[in-house]
Design a protein around this motif. Structure first.
Motif, PDB file in Angstrom:
ATOM      1  N   GLU A   1     -13.905   6.695   0.294  1.00 23.74           N
ATOM      2  CA  GLU A   1     -14.873   6.438   1.348  1.00 23.74           C
ATOM      3  C   GLU A   1     -14.646   4.989   1.619  1.00 23.74           C
ATOM      4  N   ALA A   2     -14.402   4.217   0.310  1.00 26.40           N
ATOM      5  CA  ALA A   2     -14.307   2.657   1.050  1.00 26.40           C
ATOM      6  C   ALA A   2     -13.038   2.481   1.847  1.00 26.40           C
ATOM      7  N   GLY A   3     -11.906   3.537   1.421  1.00 24.74           N
ATOM      8  CA  GLY A   3     -10.698   3.208   2.241  1.00 24.74           C
ATOM      9  C   GLY A   3     -10.888   3.579   3.544  1.00 24.74           C
ATOM     10  N   ARG A   4     -11.860   4.570   4.055  1.00 26.68           N
ATOM     11  CA  ARG A   4     -11.966   5.018   5.284  1.00 26.68           C
ATOM     12  C   ARG A   4     -12.809   3.894   6.021  1.00 26.68           C
ATOM     13  N   ILE A   5     -13.580   3.109   5.331  1.00 27.83           N
ATOM     14  CA  ILE A   5     -14.358   1.965   5.986  1.00 27.83           C
ATOM     15  C   ILE A   5     -13.409   0.939   6.374  1.00 27.83           C
ATOM     16  N   VAL A   6     -12.393   0.636   5.249  1.00 29.17           N
ATOM     17  CA  VAL A   6     -11.424  -0.363   5.672  1.00 29.17           C
ATOM     18  C   VAL A   6     -10.515   0.112   6.929  1.00 29.17           C
ATOM     19  N   ALA A   7      -9.981   1.442   6.912  1.00 32.71           N
ATOM     20  CA  ALA A   7      -9.210   1.627   7.978  1.00 32.71           C
ATOM     21  C   ALA A   7     -10.010   1.620   9.287  1.00 32.71           C
ATOM     22  N   GLU A   8     -11.268   1.778   9.256  1.00 34.61           N
ATOM     23  CA  GLU A   8     -12.095   1.715  10.718  1.00 34.61           C
ATOM     24  C   GLU A   8     -12.102   0.412  10.980  1.00 34.61           C
ATOM     25  N   VAL A   9     -12.441  -0.755  10.086  1.00 30.47           N
ATOM     26  CA  VAL A   9     -12.270  -1.849  10.546  1.00 30.47           C
ATOM     27  C   VAL A   9     -10.818  -2.296  11.185  1.00 30.47           C
ATOM     28  N   LEU A  10      -9.837  -2.080  10.451  1.00 26.79           N
ATOM     29  CA  LEU A  10      -8.487  -2.487  10.973  1.00 26.79           C
ATOM     30  C   LEU A  10      -8.171  -1.713  12.195  1.00 26.79           C
TER      31      LEU A  10
ATOM     32  N   HIS B   1       2.559  -8.873   6.736  1.00 23.90           N
ATOM     33  CA  HIS B   1       1.992  -8.178   5.618  1.00 23.90           C
ATOM     34  C   HIS B   1       1.254  -6.908   6.031  1.00 23.90           C
ATOM     35  N   TYR B   2       1.515  -5.872   5.319  1.00 26.06           N
ATOM     36  CA  TYR B   2       1.062  -4.485   5.291  1.00 26.06           C
ATOM     37  C   TYR B   2       0.655  -4.064   3.774  1.00 26.06           C
ATOM     38  N   GLU B   3      -0.527  -3.197   4.107  1.00 27.37           N
ATOM     39  CA  GLU B   3      -0.983  -2.888   2.539  1.00 27.37           C
ATOM     40  C   GLU B   3      -2.049  -1.236   2.934  1.00 27.37           C
ATOM     41  N   HIS B   4      -1.835  -0.638   1.816  1.00 30.52           N
ATOM     42  CA  HIS B   4      -2.564   0.460   1.650  1.00 30.52           C
ATOM     43  C   HIS B   4      -2.944   0.680   0.082  1.00 30.52           C
ATOM     44  N   THR B   5      -4.346   1.222  -0.043  1.00 29.34           N
ATOM     45  CA  THR B   5      -4.882   1.576  -1.145  1.00 29.34           C
ATOM     46  C   THR B   5      -3.926   3.100  -1.489  1.00 29.34           C
ATOM     47  N   VAL B   6      -3.460   3.294  -2.541  1.00 29.88           N
ATOM     48  CA  VAL B   6      -2.901   4.547  -2.908  1.00 29.88           C
ATOM     49  C   VAL B   6      -3.051   4.911  -4.164  1.00 29.88           C
ATOM     50  N   ALA B   7      -3.387   6.463  -4.336  1.00 31.28           N
ATOM     51  CA  ALA B   7      -3.636   7.249  -5.352  1.00 31.28           C
ATOM     52  C   ALA B   7      -2.318   7.809  -5.775  1.00 31.28           C
ATOM     53  N   VAL B   8      -2.087   7.993  -7.156  1.00 34.81           N
ATOM     54  CA  VAL B   8      -0.984   8.879  -7.633  1.00 34.81           C
ATOM     55  C   VAL B   8      -1.687  10.109  -8.168  1.00 34.81           C
ATOM     56  N   THR B   9      -1.111  11.357  -7.495  1.00 37.22           N
ATOM     57  CA  THR B   9      -1.554  12.451  -7.934  1.00 37.22           C
ATOM     58  C   THR B   9      -0.493  13.327  -8.298  1.00 37.22           C
ATOM     59  N   LYS B  10      -0.762  14.568  -8.543  1.00 35.00           N
ATOM     60  CA  LYS B  10       0.206  15.316  -9.187  1.00 35.00           C
ATOM     61  C   LYS B  10       1.098  15.886  -8.344  1.00 35.00           C
ATOM     62  N   ASP B  11       0.679  15.698  -6.958  1.00 33.25           N
ATOM     63  CA  ASP B  11       1.515  16.354  -5.656  1.00 33.25           C
ATOM     64  C   ASP B  11       2.190  15.074  -5.158  1.00 33.25           C
ATOM     65  N   GLY B  12       2.033  13.952  -5.572  1.00 36.15           N
ATOM     66  CA  GLY B  12       2.743  12.679  -5.078  1.00 36.15           C
ATOM     67  C   GLY B  12       1.650  11.805  -4.596  1.00 36.15           C
ATOM     68  N   PRO B  13       2.124  10.677  -3.843  1.00 32.76           N
ATOM     69  CA  PRO B  13       1.211  10.016  -3.351  1.00 32.76           C
ATOM     70  C   PRO B  13       0.038   9.986  -2.342  1.00 32.76           C
ATOM     71  N   GLN B  14      -1.091   9.592  -2.271  1.00 33.91           N
ATOM     72  CA  GLN B  14      -1.948   9.836  -1.344  1.00 33.91           C
ATOM     73  C   GLN B  14      -2.656   8.448  -0.940  1.00 33.91           C
ATOM     74  N   ILE B  15      -2.525   8.326   0.284  1.00 34.14           N
ATOM     75  CA  ILE B  15      -2.930   7.204   1.035  1.00 34.14           C
ATOM     76  C   ILE B  15      -4.580   7.117   1.179  1.00 34.14           C
ATOM     77  N   MET B  16      -5.311   6.173   0.391  1.00 34.11           N
ATOM     78  CA  MET B  16      -6.613   6.118   0.609  1.00 34.11           C
ATOM     79  C   MET B  16      -7.184   5.393   1.777  1.00 34.11           C
ATOM     80  N   THR B  17      -6.553   4.668   2.112  1.00 35.33           N
ATOM     81  CA  THR B  17      -7.005   3.566   3.388  1.00 35.33           C
ATOM     82  C   THR B  17      -6.496   4.335   4.680  1.00 35.33           C
ATOM     83  N   SER B  18      -6.778   5.301   4.844  1.00 33.01           N
ATOM     84  CA  SER B  18      -6.475   5.822   6.298  1.00 33.01           C
ATOM     85  C   SER B  18      -7.713   6.682   6.830  1.00 33.01           C
ATOM     86  N   LEU B  19      -7.706   6.689   8.244  1.00 36.09           N
ATOM     87  CA  LEU B  19      -8.733   7.632   9.092  1.00 36.09           C
ATOM     88  C   LEU B  19      -8.234   8.885   8.629  1.00 36.09           C
TER      89      LEU B  19
END
Length: 251
Positions: free
Chosen positions: A15-24, A233-251
């Protein structure tokens, strides 16, 4: 200490990541010749505070005066929003952090102001691609240095340099958590951390056309390239999951 996030914590970070993505997304659309970096900060404040009731991560962090970071041309990171007017042909890196119910999201983009030169566009494209490559390397069973090495190898193959003094990092209930994740292969900096599901990182390659060395301006915050060449400069917040990386800061 490196923490593994629970499913509930990951939901809050998303949810925090979605707000970040909306701002960007709104800032990307707003960047045009004549706008000021303070105008960009006002967009962030309207979305983060007024619309969502969240908290800007950066405001007051170690004394930082802004809600977002706006870094122009040879400025790499930590540029302070203010009266600076953006002009045709410039590039501006915008870094946004949000706290939602105690958890952070953090991401950055670089945007061209009007028509930009091909070299600036190529710099932005290479930096964005290096982030994608770094994210792809964030898989369970690997190591943090796999991410670092993937970013560095790609960037240097393209003829550019990666910043050494500033790194990616763990993120969660704190904006900066262990481990550090350099954008170059640095065995002494968090290199032996095994990637496991539930780990969350802010991956953020900072790429320079010229030499990797940096300096800090008199405002004690703004980091610029030592040789005056441009940086992206580019950046994402990313979670490691059993299925691979998941981007948290996207809409």
């Amino acid at each position: 200490m490196i923490t593994l996030k629970s499913a509930h914590e990951l939901v809050l970070m998303r949810e925090a990541g979605r707000i970040v993505a909306e701002v960007l997304a709104e800032i990307r659309e707003a960047v045009t010749p004549g706008i000021t970096t303070a105008d960009l900060e006002a967009i962030a404040g309207r979305i983060i505070v007024e619309k969502h009731g969240a908290i800007p991560s950066f405001k007051g962090y170690r004394g930082f005066p802004g809600m977002i970071c706006t870094s122009v041309n040879d400025e790499i990171v930590h540029g302070i929003p203010g009266s600076r007017i953006l002009h045709e042909g410039e590039i501006v890196s915008v870094d946004v952090g949000v706290i939602y119910k105690g958890y952070h999201g953090d991401a950055a983009i670089t945007v061209g102001v009007g028509q930009i030169e091909p070299e600036s566009q190529r710099l932005m494209d290479v930096t964005a691609e290096s982030l994608r490559i770094g994210i792809e390397a964030a898989r369970p069973g690997g190591w943090t240095w796999d991410i670092s090495r993937a970013i560095q190898n790609y960037v240097e193959e393209q003829g550019y340099s990666v910043v050494r003094e500033y790194t990616g990092h763990g993120i969660g209930s704190q904006m900066h958590e262990d481990p550090q994740i350099p954008n170059y292969h640095a065995p002494r900096i968090g290199a032996r951390v095994r990637l496991r599901p539930g780990m969350t990182f802010a991956l953020e390659p900072m790429v320079i056309i010229g030499d990797w060395r940096t300096r800090v301006l008199d405002d004690k915050w703004t980091v610029v390239t030592a040789d005056g060449t441009r940086s992206a400069h580019y950046e994402h917040t990313v979670a490691v999951t059993k299925d691979g990386p998941q981007i948290m800061t996207s809409l």
